[in-house]
Design an enzyme around this catalytic site. Structure first.
Site, PDB file in Angstrom:
ATOM      1  CB  THR A 127      -0.790  -0.329   1.399  1.00 31.49           C
ATOM      2  OG1 THR A 127      -1.457   1.333   1.192  1.00 31.49           O
ATOM      3  CG2 THR A 127       0.188  -0.306   2.755  1.00 31.49           C
ATOM      4  CG  ASP A 128      -1.182   5.043  -0.751  1.00 32.51           C
ATOM      5  OD1 ASP A 128      -1.570   4.615   0.094  1.00 32.51           O
ATOM      6  OD2 ASP A 128      -1.336   6.091  -1.660  1.00 32.51           O
ATOM      7  CD  GLU A 129      -3.140   3.772   4.543  1.00 27.51           C
ATOM      8  OE1 GLU A 129      -3.738   3.228   5.403  1.00 27.51           O
ATOM      9  OE2 GLU A 129      -4.525   3.421   3.922  1.00 27.51           O
ATOM     10  CE1 TYR A 141      -3.121  -2.392   5.658  1.00 24.85           C
ATOM     11  CE2 TYR A 141      -2.983  -0.518   5.462  1.00 24.85           C
ATOM     12  CZ  TYR A 141      -3.122  -1.559   5.141  1.00 24.85           C
ATOM     13  OH  TYR A 141      -3.401  -2.085   3.190  1.00 24.85           O
ATOM     14  CE  LYS A 162       0.121  -4.544   2.916  1.00 22.69           C
ATOM     15  NZ  LYS A 162      -0.502  -5.938   1.996  1.00 22.69           N
TER      16      LYS A 162
HETATM   17  P1  NAD Z   1      -9.849  -6.924   2.633  1.00 25.37           P
HETATM   18  O1  NAD Z   1      -9.932  -6.789   3.755  1.00 25.37           O
HETATM   19  O2  NAD Z   1     -10.979  -6.793   1.218  1.00 25.37           O
HETATM   20  O3  NAD Z   1      -9.865  -8.643   1.841  1.00 25.37           O
HETATM   21  C1  NAD Z   1      -7.949  -9.578   2.595  1.00 25.37           C
HETATM   22  C2  NAD Z   1      -8.510 -11.145   2.409  1.00 25.37           C
HETATM   23  O4  NAD Z   1      -7.739 -11.357   3.109  1.00 25.37           O
HETATM   24  C3  NAD Z   1     -10.075 -11.494   2.834  1.00 25.37           C
HETATM   25  O5  NAD Z   1     -10.981 -11.861   2.034  1.00 25.37           O
HETATM   26  C4  NAD Z   1      -9.399 -12.244   3.753  1.00 25.37           C
HETATM   27  O6  NAD Z   1     -10.358 -13.347   4.486  1.00 25.37           O
HETATM   28  C5  NAD Z   1      -8.132 -12.501   4.230  1.00 25.37           C
HETATM   29  N1  NAD Z   1      -7.597 -13.077   5.488  1.00 25.37           N
HETATM   30  C6  NAD Z   1      -7.355 -11.989   6.041  1.00 25.37           C
HETATM   31  N2  NAD Z   1      -6.190 -12.794   7.220  1.00 25.37           N
HETATM   32  C7  NAD Z   1      -5.950 -13.853   6.615  1.00 25.37           C
HETATM   33  C8  NAD Z   1      -5.401 -15.186   6.586  1.00 25.37           C
HETATM   34  N3  NAD Z   1      -4.763 -14.666   7.988  1.00 25.37           N
HETATM   35  N4  NAD Z   1      -5.067 -15.658   5.816  1.00 25.37           N
HETATM   36  C9  NAD Z   1      -5.999 -16.064   4.405  1.00 25.37           C
HETATM   37  N5  NAD Z   1      -6.870 -15.459   4.392  1.00 25.37           N
HETATM   38  C10 NAD Z   1      -6.846 -13.873   5.018  1.00 25.37           C
HETATM   39  O7  NAD Z   1      -8.925  -6.989   1.369  1.00 25.37           O
HETATM   40  P2  NAD Z   1      -8.326  -5.345  -0.129  1.00 25.37           P
HETATM   41  O8  NAD Z   1      -9.202  -3.613   0.213  1.00 25.37           O
HETATM   42  O9  NAD Z   1      -9.026  -6.802  -0.878  1.00 25.37           O
HETATM   43  O10 NAD Z   1      -6.590  -5.363   0.256  1.00 25.37           O
HETATM   44  C11 NAD Z   1      -6.245  -6.418  -0.345  1.00 25.37           C
HETATM   45  C12 NAD Z   1      -4.255  -6.512  -0.320  1.00 25.37           C
HETATM   46  O11 NAD Z   1      -4.268  -5.086  -0.692  1.00 25.37           O
HETATM   47  C13 NAD Z   1      -3.838  -6.382   1.246  1.00 25.37           C
HETATM   48  O12 NAD Z   1      -2.647  -6.933   1.066  1.00 25.37           O
HETATM   49  C14 NAD Z   1      -4.505  -4.440   1.209  1.00 25.37           C
HETATM   50  O13 NAD Z   1      -3.168  -4.400   2.197  1.00 25.37           O
HETATM   51  C15 NAD Z   1      -3.665  -4.423  -0.166  1.00 25.37           C
HETATM   52  N6  NAD Z   1      -4.390  -3.222  -0.502  1.00 25.37           N
HETATM   53  C16 NAD Z   1      -5.480  -2.780  -0.242  1.00 25.37           C
HETATM   54  C17 NAD Z   1      -5.398  -0.991  -1.217  1.00 25.37           C
HETATM   55  C18 NAD Z   1      -7.295  -0.633  -0.726  1.00 25.37           C
HETATM   56  O14 NAD Z   1      -7.585   0.453  -0.800  1.00 25.37           O
HETATM   57  N7  NAD Z   1      -7.930  -2.004  -0.373  1.00 25.37           N
HETATM   58  C19 NAD Z   1      -4.925  -0.710  -1.475  1.00 25.37           C
HETATM   59  C20 NAD Z   1      -3.435  -0.749  -1.374  1.00 25.37           C
HETATM   60  C21 NAD Z   1      -3.320  -2.378  -1.246  1.00 25.37           C
HETATM   61  O1  DAU Z   2      -4.141   4.220   0.337  1.00 30.28           O
HETATM   62  C1  DAU Z   2      -4.640   3.092   0.028  1.00 30.28           C
HETATM   63  C2  DAU Z   2      -5.262   2.475   0.925  1.00 30.28           C
HETATM   64  O2  DAU Z   2      -6.359   2.666   1.283  1.00 30.28           O
HETATM   65  C3  DAU Z   2      -5.436   0.661   0.700  1.00 30.28           C
HETATM   66  O3  DAU Z   2      -4.006   0.297   2.248  1.00 30.28           O
HETATM   67  C4  DAU Z   2      -6.267  -0.120   3.066  1.00 30.28           C
HETATM   68  O4  DAU Z   2      -6.188  -1.400   3.055  1.00 30.28           O
HETATM   69  C5  DAU Z   2      -6.840   1.248   2.654  1.00 30.28           C
HETATM   70  O5  DAU Z   2      -8.364   0.681   3.859  1.00 30.28           O
HETATM   71  C6  DAU Z   2      -7.867   2.789   2.777  1.00 30.28           C
HETATM   72  O6  DAU Z   2      -7.189   3.160   3.794  1.00 30.28           O
HETATM   73  P1  DAU Z   2      -8.142   4.843   4.089  1.00 30.28           P
HETATM   74  O7  DAU Z   2      -7.901   4.769   5.458  1.00 30.28           O
HETATM   75  O8  DAU Z   2      -7.433   5.675   3.247  1.00 30.28           O
HETATM   76  O9  DAU Z   2      -9.383   4.202   3.656  1.00 30.28           O
HETATM   77  P2  DAU Z   2     -10.603   3.761   4.301  1.00 30.28           P
HETATM   78  O10 DAU Z   2     -11.904   4.241   3.054  1.00 30.28           O
HETATM   79  O11 DAU Z   2     -10.802   3.608   5.338  1.00 30.28           O
HETATM   80  O12 DAU Z   2     -10.765   5.866   4.318  1.00 30.28           O
HETATM   81  C7  DAU Z   2     -10.430   6.488   3.405  1.00 30.28           C
HETATM   82  C8  DAU Z   2     -10.955   8.188   3.749  1.00 30.28           C
HETATM   83  O13 DAU Z   2     -11.719   8.771   4.798  1.00 30.28           O
HETATM   84  C9  DAU Z   2     -10.166   8.676   5.294  1.00 30.28           C
HETATM   85  O14 DAU Z   2      -9.140   9.162   5.183  1.00 30.28           O
HETATM   86  C10 DAU Z   2     -10.784   8.078   5.882  1.00 30.28           C
HETATM   87  C11 DAU Z   2     -12.033   9.276   5.594  1.00 30.28           C
HETATM   88  N1  DAU Z   2     -13.341   8.463   6.278  1.00 30.28           N
HETATM   89  C12 DAU Z   2     -13.462   6.707   6.249  1.00 30.28           C
HETATM   90  C13 DAU Z   2     -14.191   6.659   7.163  1.00 30.28           C
HETATM   91  C14 DAU Z   2     -14.534   4.787   6.939  1.00 30.28           C
HETATM   92  C15 DAU Z   2     -14.268   9.356   7.469  1.00 30.28           C
HETATM   93  O15 DAU Z   2     -14.167  10.161   7.326  1.00 30.28           O
HETATM   94  N2  DAU Z   2     -15.471   8.628   7.791  1.00 30.28           N
HETATM   95  C16 DAU Z   2     -15.346   7.552   7.754  1.00 30.28           C
HETATM   96  O16 DAU Z   2     -16.207   6.550   8.532  1.00 30.28           O
END
Ligand code: NAD
Ligand code: DAU
Length: 350
Positions: free
Chosen positions: A131-133, A156, A160
């Site tokens: 992730t970019d985080e 988190y 990562k």
């Molecule tokens: P998600 O939470 O929707 O899905 C995670 C999946 O991993 C789920 O299906 C869960 O059951 C599985 N999982 C969790 N713990 C596990 C374990 N111990 N063993 C096996 N499976 C397990 O997450 P996502 O948003 O699809 O993110 C997927 C990947 O991409 C993550 O590594 C996250 O850090 C990365 N990522 C997410 C975003 C985003 O915006 N969502 C952006 C950048 C990177």
């Molecule tokens: O940048 C990549 C990341 O983006 C991924 O690595 C993470 O897995 C993914 O969850 C996401 O993280 P964020 O924290 O940016 O996403 P989230 O949707 O939780 O929140 C987006 C923005 O909105 C953040 O600034 C927090 C704000 N927010 C979020 C929630 C859930 C609110 O203001 N209210 C809310 O209820």
């Protein structure tokens, strides 16, 4: 015939990656390993579950013995590792779970790959999705490049970042052929409604308050999940071992501007008066350690691998809102049960 392991394939991004690989590569055997936590849902994959080149295995990446056995039995040629605990707010209330899955789980997979590939790494690849985080938070200026120093702030992002360091260490120390990508915020279908976009669509539809953290001035760079899956395909096949690729949409929005856009679009779609949904906006206590701004410089992946986003945001957000409005069964299914308890703890008592 290659056998590819995709971890976390029942989650949001993982299900899009599994779908793309199963459909595009009939000569690959795709094994989806997922623990099916609250975030994993096999309903995300109904359209591919009966394909001959797809197999689902339920299991936990934290269980090192099980992972070793699975690798020995399946002899994977490649790994695309997405399984993780992914929600920042949950990492604030329960950090340890993030260390187990994101750090120890990743090391278990690296150990198993190292063991079965036994120094013969020809044609093998271990691809870690990050992730970019990990780069921390930006001020008003600048963007994250692949050279930006790591500076994670939430449990988190710290977990990562740690897993990224282990992945690089296994290449440097043992020669495991690894590649990493760091992506910005994804949006699209099948995202669990604890994350901003699906949560707010759900709440607008149900006339529930929209809990904006702080002043809503935080900035995120949004990318359509299908474009992330396309980037993962390109990096898995053409990315160079040892390299890092940043993936992003060049699409920055303050939270409040994005929320108001969603409100306007949903007023139209739900036949409400303009401005009606905006009245649901409710400013609540800020997230602890809330990063101000993320922005990805994705020029390297465009220059070296020819990838760029396919969809403009206006079209993507429209498609996404339509998907959640049409797939009410999916939404009802994932928001019943434990989700209600989470919602109470996270918002009602805030
Ligand atoms: P998600 O939470 O929707 O899905 C995670 C999946 O991993 C789920 O299906 C869960 O059951 C599985 N999982 C969790 N713990 C596990 C374990 N111990 N063993 C096996 N499976 C397990 O997450 P996502 O948003 O699809 O993110 C997927 C990947 O991409 C993550 O590594 C996250 O850090 C990365 N990522 C997410 C975003 C985003 O915006 N969502 C952006 C950048 C990177
Ligand atoms: O940048 C990549 C990341 O983006 C991924 O690595 C993470 O897995 C993914 O969850 C996401 O993280 P964020 O924290 O940016 O996403 P989230 O949707 O939780 O929140 C987006 C923005 O909105 C953040 O600034 C927090 C704000 N927010 C979020 C929630 C859930 C609110 O203001 N209210 C809310 O209820």
């Amino acid at each position: 015939m290659k056998t590819i392991l995709i971890t976390g394939g029942a989650g949001f991004i993982g299900s899009h990656v599994v779908r793309l690989f199963v459909n595009k590569y009939p000569d690959y055997q795709i094994v989806n390993l997922d623990k099916l936590t609250y975030a994993g849902n096999l309903n995300n994959l109904i359209d591919v579950e009966n394909k001959p080149n797809y197999e689902f295995v339920k299991g936990d990446i934290v269980d090192g013995e099980f992972i070793q056995k699975l690798f020995t039995e399946k002899k994977f040629d490649g790994v695309i590792h997405l399984a993780a605990e992914s929600h920042v707010d949950r990492s604030i209330s329960n950090p340890t779970e993030f260390v187990f899955t994101n750090v120890i789980g990743t090391v278990n997979l690296l150990n198993a790959a190292k063991t079965i590939w036994k120094d013969n790494f020809e044609g093998k690849k271990f691809y870690h999705i990050s992730t970019d985080e990990v780069y921390g938070s930006l001020g008003d200026e600048g963007m994250f490049t692949e050279e930006t120093k790591y500076d994670p702030h939430s449990p988190y992002s710290a977990s990562k970042a740690s897993s990224d360091h282990f992945v690089r260490a296994y290449l440097d120390t043992f020669g495991v052929p690894t590649v990493i990508s760091n992506c910005s915020n994804n949006y699209g279908s099948f995202q669990f409604p604890e994350k901003l976009i699906p949560l707010f669509i759900h709440n607008i539809k149900n006339n529930k308050p929209l809990p904006v953290y702080g002043k809503g001035e935080n900035v995120r760079d949004w990318l359509w999940v299908v474009d992330h899956a396309r980037a993962i395909d390109v990096i898995f096949h053409q990315g160079k071992v040892g390299e890092t690729y940043n993936i992003g949409g060049f699409n920055e929005w303050t939270n409040i501007a994005l929320i108001k856009l969603m409100c306007r679009k949903m007023d139209e779609k739900l036949g409400r008066q303009t401005g009606e949904s905006e009245k649901l906006i409710s400013y609540v206590k800020d997230r602890a350690g809330h990063d101000l701004r993320y922005a990805i410089d994705a020029t390297k992946i465009k220059r070296e691998l020819g990838w760029e986003p396919s969809l403009q945001f206006e079209e993507g957000i429209e498609k996404t809102i339509d998907w959640y409005l049409e797939n009410t069964d999916w939404l009802e299914n994932v928001t019943s049960g434990d989700y209600q308890k989470y919602y109470e703890q996270q918002y009602v008592k805030r």
